[in-house]
Design an enzyme around this catalytic site. Structure first.
Site, PDB file in Angstrom:
ATOM      1  N   ASP A 230      62.240  34.492  17.367  1.00 30.88           N
ATOM      2  CA  ASP A 230      61.282  34.401  18.674  1.00 30.88           C
ATOM      3  C   ASP A 230      60.007  33.599  17.833  1.00 30.88           C
ATOM      4  OD1 ASP A 230      62.912  35.795  20.122  1.00 30.88           O
ATOM      5  OD2 ASP A 230      61.954  37.629  19.483  1.00 30.88           O
ATOM      6  N   LEU A 231      59.665  32.530  18.481  1.00 30.25           N
ATOM      7  CA  LEU A 231      58.855  31.642  18.153  1.00 30.25           C
ATOM      8  C   LEU A 231      57.453  32.183  17.717  1.00 30.25           C
ATOM      9  CD1 LEU A 231      58.020  28.605  17.156  1.00 30.25           C
ATOM     10  CD2 LEU A 231      57.717  28.086  19.644  1.00 30.25           C
ATOM     11  N   ASP A 232      56.700  31.996  16.876  1.00 27.74           N
ATOM     12  CA  ASP A 232      55.433  32.791  16.485  1.00 27.74           C
ATOM     13  C   ASP A 232      55.264  34.122  16.752  1.00 27.74           C
ATOM     14  OD1 ASP A 232      54.843  30.039  15.496  1.00 27.74           O
ATOM     15  OD2 ASP A 232      54.015  29.519  17.384  1.00 27.74           O
ATOM     16  N   GLU A 233      56.480  35.044  17.083  1.00 32.00           N
ATOM     17  CA  GLU A 233      56.265  36.386  17.161  1.00 32.00           C
ATOM     18  C   GLU A 233      56.823  37.135  16.312  1.00 32.00           C
ATOM     19  OE1 GLU A 233      56.037  37.549  20.237  1.00 32.00           O
ATOM     20  OE2 GLU A 233      55.512  35.831  21.567  1.00 32.00           O
TER      21      GLU A 233
END
Length: 289
Positions: A230-233
């Site tokens: 999950d991008l930047d999560e």
């Protein structure tokens, strides 16, 4: 008297129950080991228990594999996820970078002065070596792996090959401005740290400082986190902020942001190298020094 020649770090997580600390301390004492530092945390929301213990032998020496074998029955009985490591054996770290090299230069400087105890496994860059001509790589293996939208899968296969063959224990995205695929992120789960040039979860995506400027924010920041699909999560390790005013331009924010990024990434890497981070679902428990 305790031996000063050896130290070991034990980290553990398990379902909370009475007697965990007593079991750990009792085992170490019975094995002739002396506790130098102990930190613990009971997450009452998840009913999970976390602990970090630094210890050394009371006399003589100790073998880390024998220590692991001795502790294994305690860990199995209490259902622990755990690690036991000799910190004198430095981890191998692969550094990945794009055009901006301030985080790369900072990490290498901290390594050279002994502030960050790691062994450089190499540098992977999607820009050619002359881009980093003012950074002293000092013989560290340099891998130029350019990437385009059409060659991303092939480039990531080469990236993984370099990481695997170098036996890197940790990968640091030191302003590597490419999104890792789900497959590569999964292979690097729990051992890939990214620095995001924003105080997540706000201002994601491109030009976050420009977004912040448009919104008239009074604080800017940076976030270091583990990479997930999950991008930047991913679970956040460290964050910091810097005050700004209405007089600051986007260039001022970028300049101040570089300083924040350097110190936040270095802090996160140090915490990982010193076994101070335990994953707690989508969050982290960080036993600060």
């Amino acid at each position: 008297m305790s031996s000063l020649s050896q130290r070991f770090v034990l980290t553990l997580a398990c379902a909370n129950r009475p007697g965990i600390v007593a079991a750990v301390a009792g085992h170490l004492s019975n094995a002739g080991l002396n506790i130098l530092d102990a930190q613990q945390y009971d997450d009452t929301q998840t009913d999970r228990f976390f602990m970090r213990v630094v210890f050394d032998p009371v006399s003589g020496g100790a073998d880390v594999e024998e220590l692991k074998s001795g502790f294994a029955p305690v860990a199995e009985r209490l259902g622990m996820t755990w690690t036991l490591r000799d910190p004198s054996e430095p981890r191998r770290v692969m550094l990945m970078v794009s055009r901006f090299d301030h985080c790369l230069a900072d990490l290498l400087y901290r390594w050279r002065i002994g502030e960050l105890p790691f062994e450089p496994a190499g540098v992977i860059a999607n820009h050619p070596a002359h881009t980093y001509s003012h950074v002293d790589l000092g013989g560290i293996p340099f891998h130029h792996l350019p990437v385009t939208r059409d060659t991303k899968l092939e480039q990531e296969a080469k990236v993984w090959e370099v990481i695997r063959d170098s036996k890197a224990d940790l990968v640091v995205l030191a302003r590597y401005m490419q999104v890792l695929s789900d497959g590569l992120a999964a292979k690097l789960a729990g051992r890939c740290i990214n620095i995001h040039h924003s105080f997540l979860p706000g201002f994601k995506g491109a030009k976050p400082y420009h977004q912040a400027h448009v919104r008239g924010v009074k604080l800017i920041g940076a976030t270091a986190h583990y990479v997930t699909s999950d991008l930047d999560e991913g679970p956040i390790i460290a964050q910091d902020v810097e005050p700004i005013t209405h007089r600051d331009t986007p260039d001022d924010l970028v300049r101040k942001g570089r300083d924040i990024e350097r110190r936040v990434l270095a802090r996160a890497v140090r915490h990982h190298l010193e076994d101070r981070i335990l994953l707690n679902g989508s969050k982290t428990v960080v036993f600060a020094d």
